[in-house]
Design a protein around this motif. Sequence first.
Motif, PDB file in Angstrom:
ATOM      1  N   VAL A  40      12.131   3.716  12.108  1.00  0.00           N
ATOM      2  CA  VAL A  40      12.312   2.265  11.997  1.00  0.00           C
ATOM      3  C   VAL A  40      10.959   1.565  11.876  1.00  0.00           C
ATOM      4  N   ALA A  41      10.010   1.981  12.724  1.00  0.00           N
ATOM      5  CA  ALA A  41       8.681   1.374  12.667  1.00  0.00           C
ATOM      6  C   ALA A  41       8.012   1.638  11.319  1.00  0.00           C
ATOM      7  N   GLY A  42       8.162   2.844  10.799  1.00  0.00           N
ATOM      8  CA  GLY A  42       7.563   3.166   9.513  1.00  0.00           C
ATOM      9  C   GLY A  42       8.161   2.360   8.379  1.00  0.00           C
ATOM     10  N   LEU A  43       9.488   2.166   8.391  1.00  0.00           N
ATOM     11  CA  LEU A  43      10.124   1.354   7.354  1.00  0.00           C
ATOM     12  C   LEU A  43       9.660  -0.094   7.401  1.00  0.00           C
ATOM     13  N   VAL A  44       9.587  -0.661   8.597  1.00  0.00           N
ATOM     14  CA  VAL A  44       9.134  -2.051   8.731  1.00  0.00           C
ATOM     15  C   VAL A  44       7.696  -2.194   8.244  1.00  0.00           C
ATOM     16  N   ALA A  45       6.822  -1.263   8.634  1.00  0.00           N
ATOM     17  CA  ALA A  45       5.430  -1.320   8.195  1.00  0.00           C
ATOM     18  C   ALA A  45       5.324  -1.171   6.683  1.00  0.00           C
ATOM     19  N   GLY A  46       6.084  -0.232   6.119  1.00  0.00           N
ATOM     20  CA  GLY A  46       6.038  -0.031   4.678  1.00  0.00           C
ATOM     21  C   GLY A  46       6.538  -1.230   3.912  1.00  0.00           C
ATOM     22  N   ALA A  47       7.615  -1.858   4.380  1.00  0.00           N
ATOM     23  CA  ALA A  47       8.142  -3.039   3.702  1.00  0.00           C
ATOM     24  C   ALA A  47       7.155  -4.198   3.777  1.00  0.00           C
ATOM     25  N   LEU A  49       3.844  -4.118   4.213  1.00  0.00           N
ATOM     26  CA  LEU A  49       2.645  -3.861   3.408  1.00  0.00           C
ATOM     27  C   LEU A  49       2.947  -3.888   1.915  1.00  0.00           C
ATOM     28  N   SER A  50       4.178  -3.514   1.517  1.00  0.00           N
ATOM     29  CA  SER A  50       4.512  -3.540   0.094  1.00  0.00           C
ATOM     30  C   SER A  50       4.554  -4.960  -0.456  1.00  0.00           C
ATOM     31  N   TYR A  51       4.919  -5.960   0.385  1.00  0.00           N
ATOM     32  CA  TYR A  51       4.961  -7.351  -0.054  1.00  0.00           C
ATOM     33  C   TYR A  51       3.649  -8.086   0.222  1.00  0.00           C
ATOM     34  N   SER A  52       2.680  -7.398   0.798  1.00  0.00           N
ATOM     35  CA  SER A  52       1.382  -8.022   1.050  1.00  0.00           C
ATOM     36  C   SER A  52       0.551  -8.028  -0.222  1.00  0.00           C
ATOM     37  N   ASN A  53      -0.586  -8.713  -0.163  1.00  0.00           N
ATOM     38  CA  ASN A  53      -1.505  -8.751  -1.299  1.00  0.00           C
ATOM     39  C   ASN A  53      -2.548  -7.648  -1.232  1.00  0.00           C
ATOM     40  N   PHE A  54      -2.396  -6.739  -0.290  1.00  0.00           N
ATOM     41  CA  PHE A  54      -3.360  -5.650  -0.159  1.00  0.00           C
ATOM     42  C   PHE A  54      -3.293  -4.731  -1.381  1.00  0.00           C
ATOM     43  N   PRO A  55      -4.434  -4.267  -1.855  1.00  0.00           N
ATOM     44  CA  PRO A  55      -4.389  -3.182  -2.841  1.00  0.00           C
ATOM     45  C   PRO A  55      -3.880  -1.905  -2.182  1.00  0.00           C
ATOM     46  N   SER A  56      -3.557  -0.916  -3.013  1.00  0.00           N
ATOM     47  CA  SER A  56      -2.906   0.293  -2.494  1.00  0.00           C
ATOM     48  C   SER A  56      -3.735   0.986  -1.428  1.00  0.00           C
ATOM     49  N   TRP A  57      -5.026   1.186  -1.687  1.00  0.00           N
ATOM     50  CA  TRP A  57      -5.829   1.960  -0.743  1.00  0.00           C
ATOM     51  C   TRP A  57      -5.957   1.247   0.595  1.00  0.00           C
ATOM     52  N   VAL A 124       5.534  13.386  10.236  1.00  0.00           N
ATOM     53  CA  VAL A 124       6.195  13.436   8.926  1.00  0.00           C
ATOM     54  C   VAL A 124       7.246  12.336   8.825  1.00  0.00           C
ATOM     55  N   THR A 125       7.927  12.039   9.928  1.00  0.00           N
ATOM     56  CA  THR A 125       8.909  10.951   9.921  1.00  0.00           C
ATOM     57  C   THR A 125       8.251   9.627   9.570  1.00  0.00           C
ATOM     58  N   TRP A 126       7.117   9.351  10.202  1.00  0.00           N
ATOM     59  CA  TRP A 126       6.392   8.113   9.882  1.00  0.00           C
ATOM     60  C   TRP A 126       5.967   8.087   8.415  1.00  0.00           C
ATOM     61  N   LEU A 127       5.417   9.182   7.944  1.00  0.00           N
ATOM     62  CA  LEU A 127       4.946   9.246   6.560  1.00  0.00           C
ATOM     63  C   LEU A 127       6.085   9.016   5.576  1.00  0.00           C
ATOM     64  N   PHE A 128       7.219   9.670   5.800  1.00  0.00           N
ATOM     65  CA  PHE A 128       8.342   9.517   4.880  1.00  0.00           C
ATOM     66  C   PHE A 128       8.922   8.107   4.951  1.00  0.00           C
ATOM     67  N   ALA A 132       8.880   5.596   1.899  1.00  0.00           N
ATOM     68  CA  ALA A 132      10.169   5.147   1.377  1.00  0.00           C
ATOM     69  C   ALA A 132      10.150   3.647   1.108  1.00  0.00           C
ATOM     70  N   ALA A 133       9.698   2.860   2.075  1.00  0.00           N
ATOM     71  CA  ALA A 133       9.647   1.410   1.882  1.00  0.00           C
ATOM     72  C   ALA A 133       8.603   1.020   0.842  1.00  0.00           C
ATOM     73  N   TRP A 134       7.449   1.676   0.858  1.00  0.00           N
ATOM     74  CA  TRP A 134       6.369   1.332  -0.068  1.00  0.00           C
ATOM     75  C   TRP A 134       6.790   1.563  -1.519  1.00  0.00           C
ATOM     76  N   TYR A 135       7.287   2.773  -1.815  1.00  0.00           N
ATOM     77  CA  TYR A 135       7.637   3.093  -3.198  1.00  0.00           C
ATOM     78  C   TYR A 135       8.870   2.323  -3.662  1.00  0.00           C
ATOM     79  N   THR A 136       9.751   1.969  -2.747  1.00  0.00           N
ATOM     80  CA  THR A 136      10.954   1.243  -3.144  1.00  0.00           C
ATOM     81  C   THR A 136      10.654  -0.213  -3.451  1.00  0.00           C
ATOM     82  N   PHE A 137       9.946  -0.893  -2.553  1.00  0.00           N
ATOM     83  CA  PHE A 137       9.772  -2.334  -2.699  1.00  0.00           C
ATOM     84  C   PHE A 137       8.575  -2.719  -3.573  1.00  0.00           C
TER      85      PHE A 137
END
Length: 763
Positions: A40-47, A49-57, A124-128, A132-137
């Motif tokens: 859950v924490a990984g999905l929230v973080a990924g979502a 960061l995906s909507y932020s203005n940060f570059p990928s790195w 691995v759970t955190w990474l996946f 998941a959120a990053w590549y999707t959104f």
Amino acid sequence: MRNSKLVIFYALLAMMLATTNAIAAAEWMPGLAIAGWVAVAGLVAGAALSYSNFPSWTAHLTAAMYGTFVVGLAAGLSEQFARGLTWRERILGMGQRLNDVIYQALHRGATRETLHFFIIVVGVTWLFAYSAAWYTFRHNRVWHVILPTGFVLFCNVYYYSGKNNLDVYLAVFLLAVIALLVNSFVSQREEVWQSMRMRYATNLRGILGFAGMAIGLIAILLAWQVPDLAQGQSAQEFFNRLSQPYSETQQEIGRLFSGIRNYNIKPSEEFSTDLVLGGPRDLPTDPVMSVLARNDVRNYWRARSFDAYDGAKWRNTLSDFVDTAASKSVVSVTGYLSRTAVSAQFVLARGTDSLYTTGQPLNASLASQMVVNGSRTAPNEIVQIRVASALQTGASFSTIGSVSTAEVDKLRRAPTVYPAWVTQKYLTVPANVPRRVRDLAAQITSADRTAFDKAVSIEQYLRKNIAYDENIPAPPVGVEGSDYILFDIKRAYCTYYATAMTMMLRSQGIPSRLVEGFAQGQPQRNELGGDLTSYSVLQRDRHAWVEAFFPSYGWVNFEPTAGQAPISRSSEPQAQPTAVSTPTIAPTPTLAPGETPQPTAVPKPAERQTPDPTGLVAEALSVLAAIFAVLAVVLPFVLGAALLMVLAILGVRYAETRGLSMYAPAAKAYAVLSRWASWLGIGASVTPYEQAQQLARRAPRTELPSRAITELYVAGKFGPRAPMPDDVADDEGRAMLLLKRVLGEFRWTWLKAKLGLQKKQEE
């Protein structure tokens, strides 16, 4: 649109929770349920960061810091640490325990530590979840989510065979995948339709979602029939052959994760140097081989023996081997009393890299490598007969082994002076075997006067006082195996029984060792008459027992496992040969898979059979074996090169389109064109048409497509009128088609420039 994003997020959440809950339900170790919160924490973080203005790195670096904190927090809150410890003590303990795991990994040791497995799972759970959120959104690449998560879930379901039902998690995952695919596709098309001002049904998402779920449910119901299909003979043969190259890797993984519960051990008959004392086992009933042998002796199908024990695993430290021709031997049984040579014929239903014998190995009908104790020129004994290239299903061979037929009275009168080569290897008791194990052995044997009586007393004690149980958990970290079953749980299966008896015998000065192979199996109906019987051996018969050494009589079998029948020994004098020479046997032709072996009479030890006249078959098989041996060396390099090439291609494709997923096709094609222009050294301060002209100079074959893409881009961005929807669709399809025509030429031109070939060509 916002509602669709929420639906996609919930679908991702269902996928991740189905996977983490399935892993927790498999009970590989306690405390894995916390992985769901990490997801859950990984999905929230990924979502976020995906909507932020940060570059990928920057986003990935931030996620790595978040992940390190979350994984460390989860480990500290887990059952790995006592509740009364401070956070400082937990962090220091975590570092020390991980350091011990690394040390054991580098020094080929075994560890029952589970903290590193816990950290790997939650990491691995955190990474996946984040990916998941990053590549999707941000990139709308849902397959980057589905494939890795699905692979983990399917592996977990496949290798688990405990009592819990994991099918429901698989069903939830598949339904979530369908929902994700449908909503992702509709969201992508809605953006295109809205940009083209096209009308579409507002309830289209619901219609497609309902249809997708209905199709998914039907597919899931049909998939329930797949396990039955997978049990077919062809499927089993395919999976067996597919799994053989990984058996050694599984052995190495077993060293480092022996403390993890494993309810579905699937042994491969490839006998490595190590035998780890692990947790529960559930051996299948698949056939291994059929054996034709004498029925007037107690048969064990011996594969290998072990001399060194460190409290967690057994290891064979003998590495010298002698390449031996078919039907030849490097030792003899001359000098040992009351032993007989027993021949056995084997037909394999499962491949193996070791040739089985009944009793101490002497020779085999195939060319082999004999692992010996002592020097190669004057070995004292053979501890294993192996083949350079593993035999496959359907192969057959014969071996001869030396079996003790000594009566009880003779073994009681055996001398007590042992050879130096025996005491050097087979009397060592590691320091981590507790004193109470030695004291118990001394107490059990206090009334016995001979080594044989002591061995029998220990054997009987284990059979009567330790219950047979294959579902025992692995010993806790720092607890030695024999002490664990003797004093803590009083339950065991064969590996633990044999370990305990060997340590107790050695503590009383009796040389002994653990032996692994197969129990006798089930005798088939004896249509041959006499003393020959055919035995059917299953994977369920995989077994470990004990050999003790008696001067003048050699190695003698003992059976401490309560789940096996006891060994019957006669006290009456029997007419046995006092010494026999080493017999030889004729080569046995290899049978085709599925061919039924024809039983033949076992030759007497003094006889020598006529060689098989089918020399052409044997020669052809030897040529094939040589070819496979060469392939075994070359193939890893070829596969490695192919893998690197595939990764390079995927990397180039990713670099070409990175960050362009939201662009319209014409703009995306031009952006890829500009990206290649910069890689080929064309500056950014040029007009679109000047860029196309300079690209044509670098790669002449791309002149027309590059100019056409540029014209489409300029017309779409700077044109005087908005084109009609049909025109837009035609131009977009044409732009992407033109781009595919030039990419290969750009890649080849760039590669030639890097290799210095472009300049020479221009000159």
